[in-house]
Each structure stands twice: as C-alpha cells, then as structure tokens.
Design a protein around this motif. Structure first.
Motif, short mmCIF file in Angstrom:
data_model
loop_
_atom_site.label_atom_id
_atom_site.label_comp_id
_atom_site.label_asym_id
_atom_site.label_seq_id
_atom_site.Cartn_x
_atom_site.Cartn_y
_atom_site.Cartn_z
N ALA A 352 26.43 -17.22 -61.49
CA ALA A 352 24.69 -16.06 -61.25
C ALA A 352 24.82 -15.49 -61.15
CB ALA A 352 24.14 -16.91 -60.75
N ASN A 355 25.50 -12.90 -63.19
CA ASN A 355 24.78 -12.63 -64.95
C ASN A 355 25.26 -13.50 -65.26
OD1 ASN A 355 23.57 -10.49 -62.70
ND2 ASN A 355 24.57 -9.14 -63.91
N TYR A 357 24.24 -17.06 -66.71
CA TYR A 357 23.42 -17.57 -66.08
C TYR A 357 23.17 -18.69 -67.03
CZ TYR A 357 21.09 -13.14 -63.79
OH TYR A 357 20.93 -12.27 -63.33
N GLU A 386 14.91 -20.01 -63.28
CA GLU A 386 14.58 -18.37 -62.69
C GLU A 386 16.02 -18.43 -64.36
OE1 GLU A 386 15.01 -16.43 -59.51
OE2 GLU A 386 13.81 -18.05 -58.02
N TRP A 387 17.06 -18.99 -63.68
CA TRP A 387 17.84 -18.57 -65.01
C TRP A 387 18.10 -18.87 -66.47
CZ3 TRP A 387 22.15 -21.32 -61.03
CH2 TRP A 387 21.83 -21.06 -59.76
N GLU A 390 16.44 -15.88 -67.35
CA GLU A 390 17.42 -14.69 -67.16
C GLU A 390 18.81 -14.28 -68.72
OE1 GLU A 390 17.75 -11.87 -65.89
OE2 GLU A 390 15.95 -11.55 -64.26
N ALA A 391 18.89 -15.64 -69.48
CA ALA A 391 19.71 -16.24 -69.88
C ALA A 391 19.56 -16.16 -71.70
CB ALA A 391 20.32 -17.10 -70.36
N ARG A 392 17.92 -15.24 -71.61
CA ARG A 392 17.18 -15.94 -72.57
C ARG A 392 17.58 -14.22 -73.30
NH1 ARG A 392 10.89 -17.75 -71.21
NH2 ARG A 392 11.77 -19.64 -70.92
N SER A 393 18.06 -13.06 -73.00
CA SER A 393 17.71 -11.86 -73.23
C SER A 393 19.78 -11.76 -72.74
CB SER A 393 17.79 -11.01 -71.64
OG SER A 393 17.99 -10.84 -70.56
N GLN A 394 20.64 -12.73 -72.91
CA GLN A 394 21.54 -12.53 -72.81
C GLN A 394 22.52 -12.43 -73.89
OE1 GLN A 394 22.93 -14.43 -69.04
NE2 GLN A 394 23.03 -12.31 -67.99
N SER A 403 26.18 -8.24 -59.65
CA SER A 403 25.26 -8.06 -59.44
C SER A 403 24.57 -7.88 -57.71
CB SER A 403 24.10 -8.22 -59.84
OG SER A 403 23.17 -9.78 -59.88
N GLN A 405 22.86 -9.20 -56.46
CA GLN A 405 21.34 -10.53 -56.12
C GLN A 405 21.95 -11.23 -54.77
OE1 GLN A 405 20.56 -13.05 -59.55
NE2 GLN A 405 22.00 -11.66 -60.62
#
Length: 424
Positions: A352, A355, A357, A386-387, A390-394, A403, A405
């Motif tokens: 994570a 990135n 995810y 949360e992940w 985030e994974a939907r945009s990858q 990163s 984070q």
C-alpha cells in the motif's frame, strides 16, 4: 556585394562538379525507448511462471557490432547537381537509449506481463542450473538475428538541382526464440519471428513530434515480434496447464495428509500448493485450508527458521526504503510459511505504501482469514475499504511510485515496529 556572393556560390558549385565530391554528414538520433519500455525493477517477480533469460545479440553488420545501441541508418537529405554530382549528403544514424539486447528484453517483459503472465528476468540463467527451478516454470530464450531502422525519402526536382529529404521511418526486426520447461533441455517450442512497422499517415496525425512517431514505429515492430512469440509458442496456455496440474496434485496431497492427522505433512503440502497457485482463487483456497488447520490444531503453527530469515531481511530492506525488494522477500517467507498471518499483514502495508492497492488488499484479506480474532482485525478491514476506493482509479497492474502516506493499523509483532517507523 550580393552579386559577388552569387558568383562565389556558382564558383563553388563548379569546383564541386570538377572534383566530383560533395559534403557528407551524419546526425545521431537517439530514440528514447526506455521511457516506454523501462528496465525491470531490481526485485524479481514473486514466484514467476515464466523466466526470461538474457537476450543474446547476434547482429552481424559492422555498424551493429561497433555499437550495442545502433539500430540503423537512413538518408536524411541529399542534393544532386546536374543529376550527377553529389552536392550534399546527410545521413541519420538511429540509436536506442539502451543496448539492443536490453531493449528487446524490456519489450518482452512488457508483452509477457501484459498478457497476464508472471515473469521474472534472470540475467544469470546461463550459469544457473535450470534443474534448480520448478518444473512448472518455463524459460524463454531470445536472440536478435537482425534489427534495422531506416527511413524513406521523398524527391524534390528543382531548377538545376535534384533534392531529397526525410519522409517516414520503417523498422524491421527478426528474433530467434526458444521456450523450455525447467529441467528439460529439449525446447517445447522454437522458431523465428519477425516484426515490421512504418510511419503511417495515422501515426503522423496522432503524434505531432517526429521523435514520438519514430519511437512508436520501433516499438510497434518489437511488440509485433513478441506477439508472434506469444501466439506461436502458446506459452500462456502451457504455463497455465503446468501450474494448474501442479496445484491440483499438491493440494490433494495436503488434504490427504490433513485427513490423516499428519499436520507437518499437511503444512508442507499446502505451502507447495500455495507456491504454484496461479490465481487468487487458488491461493485463497490454500489459505482457507490453513485457517481450518490452524483452528483445529492443538499447538500454534510454528514459523520455520527460513521464513523468519526472509522476514527479518524484508524488514531490513524496508528500513533502507528498498520497498519492492522487501515485498519480494515477504513473498519468499510466505512461500515457506503461507500460514504466517503477520507476514501477509506486513506485506500488505508495504504494498500500500507503494500505491499497489490491489495487491495490498489481496494480502490483507489473507491476513484477516488467518487471524480473524487479531486485535488489528477491525482496523485491517477498514483499511481494506480505503484501498478498494483507491484501486478503482488504478490500471489492472499498477506501478505507482512510493508515497508519503502512513500505513496502518499498528501491528503487534517484533517484525513490525521497524516497518511502521520506516514506512511512515
């Protein structure tokens, strides 16, 4: 002054005519192909089904032998005085920004991985004993027979001079390839493949910069050659069959050992099945079996020394911010002991932090399955939510950069504290 300059030019042209000589120049054009096809990461793929060996360069022309990055040449422009005498002659020398063998390798890794295969590059395969690899692994050996990048020209008839200038680029490549099963010296497939591409009107419309068009043309030719390898060798189908057969056998043996109350043999069998699992569903079925075995076992399943070694080494790499290598070492630890819940947890946090995810989510799900009563279970599940967002945009195979984070939840193991402090 204008008149004297004019006559000086005529005198110079006449001298060239008498001597039968002209001006010849070359221009080196370096194509930035490593931007599209980057070199492999220092860390290797975890449990790859395909091993790509070092590409061999056997191109024979003097120019290719003189430079490992040379791709070819083309006439940039020329002029002919009275249709006979060369006045001006310019050549383009096309170079790659990385050695040809490395370029072919990078394109191969990209195409093999893009087809859904797990691939690792092993530059030392020539000295490594293939018998030490798993019989489920396939070895790909490629050799550059020829590669030629050149350009066509268009002719411009003028009053007393014929001229020609760069028109479009063409690329041709020929590769020899073998696909072998580890431990078997006889190739499963071998053949010669070709790739060809040219700078079409469509490419010219899509890319305004010439250097972009040239990079695309060369890339298309190389990708076409690797596509032919994939299609003709049926490597994806063969790899899937070998791994599925090995998984079915290992899983069956583990179940039989578990039914016979041989816990040690069952753990070994499930670990072997986990090693050759080719899909998330197969890996999940192993983890479910291990979770069941853990619930029914009277004693806690011990962590083998080898797994502990990989875990400690992974922690050290995280402290040095060598995250990709750390992820691989966690994978090696889990190959030995896939029931190690904390190892899945740790790997998910590092994934994570990079990135990655989707991979982080898969690892965290395995942790939750193995340790549903862990104090970190609630926070781990929240992290999964949360992940998932985030994974939907990858893309399907994310390759994000590190990163800043802070991964959480806070773990409860001697392996974890340094990881958390470093990844923060």
């Amino acid at each position: 002054m204008k008149g004297s300059g004019h006559w000086a030019l005529i005198a110079m042209m006449g001298l060239w005519s008498l001597l039968g000589t002209g001006c010849v120049s070359t221009h080196e054009i370096t194509l930035k192909l490593s931007e599209t096809y980057p070199p492999p990461a220092q860390a290797i793929a975890h449990h790859p089904g395909i091993i790509l060996s070092q590409v061999e360069d056997t191109t024979q022309s003097p120019e290719h032998k003189a430079s490992s990055t040379y791709l070819g040449e083309g006439l940039a422009k020329f002029g002919l005085l009275y249709l006979v005498i060369v006045m001006d002659n310019d050549y383009n020398h096309y170079l790659a920004d990385t050695p040809r063998a490395d370029l072919i390798r990078n394109v191969g890794l990209s195409k093999l991985r893009g087809s859904g295969l797990s691939v690792a590059f092993r530059p030392d395969l020539s000295v490594q004993q293939p018998s030490t690899l798993s019989p489920t692994q396939l070895i790909v050996k490629a050799k550059i027979q020829s590669i030629e990048v050149t350009n066509t020209t268009s002719t411009l008839p003028l009053i007393i001079v014929w001229g020609s200038k760069y028109d479009s680029l063409t690329a041709n490549v020929t590769l020899e390839c073998q696909v072998l099963q580890a431990g078997n010296p006889k190739p499963l497939w071998e053949g010669t493949v070709h790739g060809k591409s040219e700078e079409t009107d469509e490419i010219k419309k899509q890319y305004s910069k010439r250097e972009d068009r040239q990079r695309v043309v060369v890339g298309q030719a190389l990708e076409q050659a690797w596509d032919s390898i994939l299609q003709q060798s049926h490597i994806k189908e063969v790899s899937l069959r070998l791994r599925n057969e090995a998984f079915a056998e290992a899983f069956k043996n583990a179940e039989q050992a578990e039914a016979g109350t041989d816990k040690s043999m069952a753990l070994t069998g499930y670990a072997k099945a986990y090693n050759v699992a080719d899909t998330d569903d197969q890996a999940l079925s192993v983890i479910k079996a291990l979770a069941r075995l853990h619930r029914t076992a009277q004693d806690k399943m011990a962590l083998p020394e080898e797994a502990r070694k990989f875990g400690v080494q992974a922690t050290s790499l995280v402290e040095k911010k060598r995250y990709d290598e750390a992820i691989v070492l966690y994978g090696q630890a889990l190959d030995v002991a896939p029931w190690w819940a904390e190892g899945h947890f740790n790997r998910s946090l590092v994934e994570a932090s990079q990135n990655r995810y989707r991979e982080a989510g898969a690892s965290m799900k395995l942790f939750l399955m193995l340790a549903p009563q862990s104090p970190d279970a609630r926070a781990a599940q929240d992290k999964l939510y949360e992940w998932e967002l985030e994974a939907r945009s990858q893309p399907a195979s994310p390759n994000g950069s590190p990163s800043a984070q802070t991964p959480s939840p806070q773990p409860q193991s001697t392996f974890f504290s340094p990881i958390m402090e470093t990844v923060k």
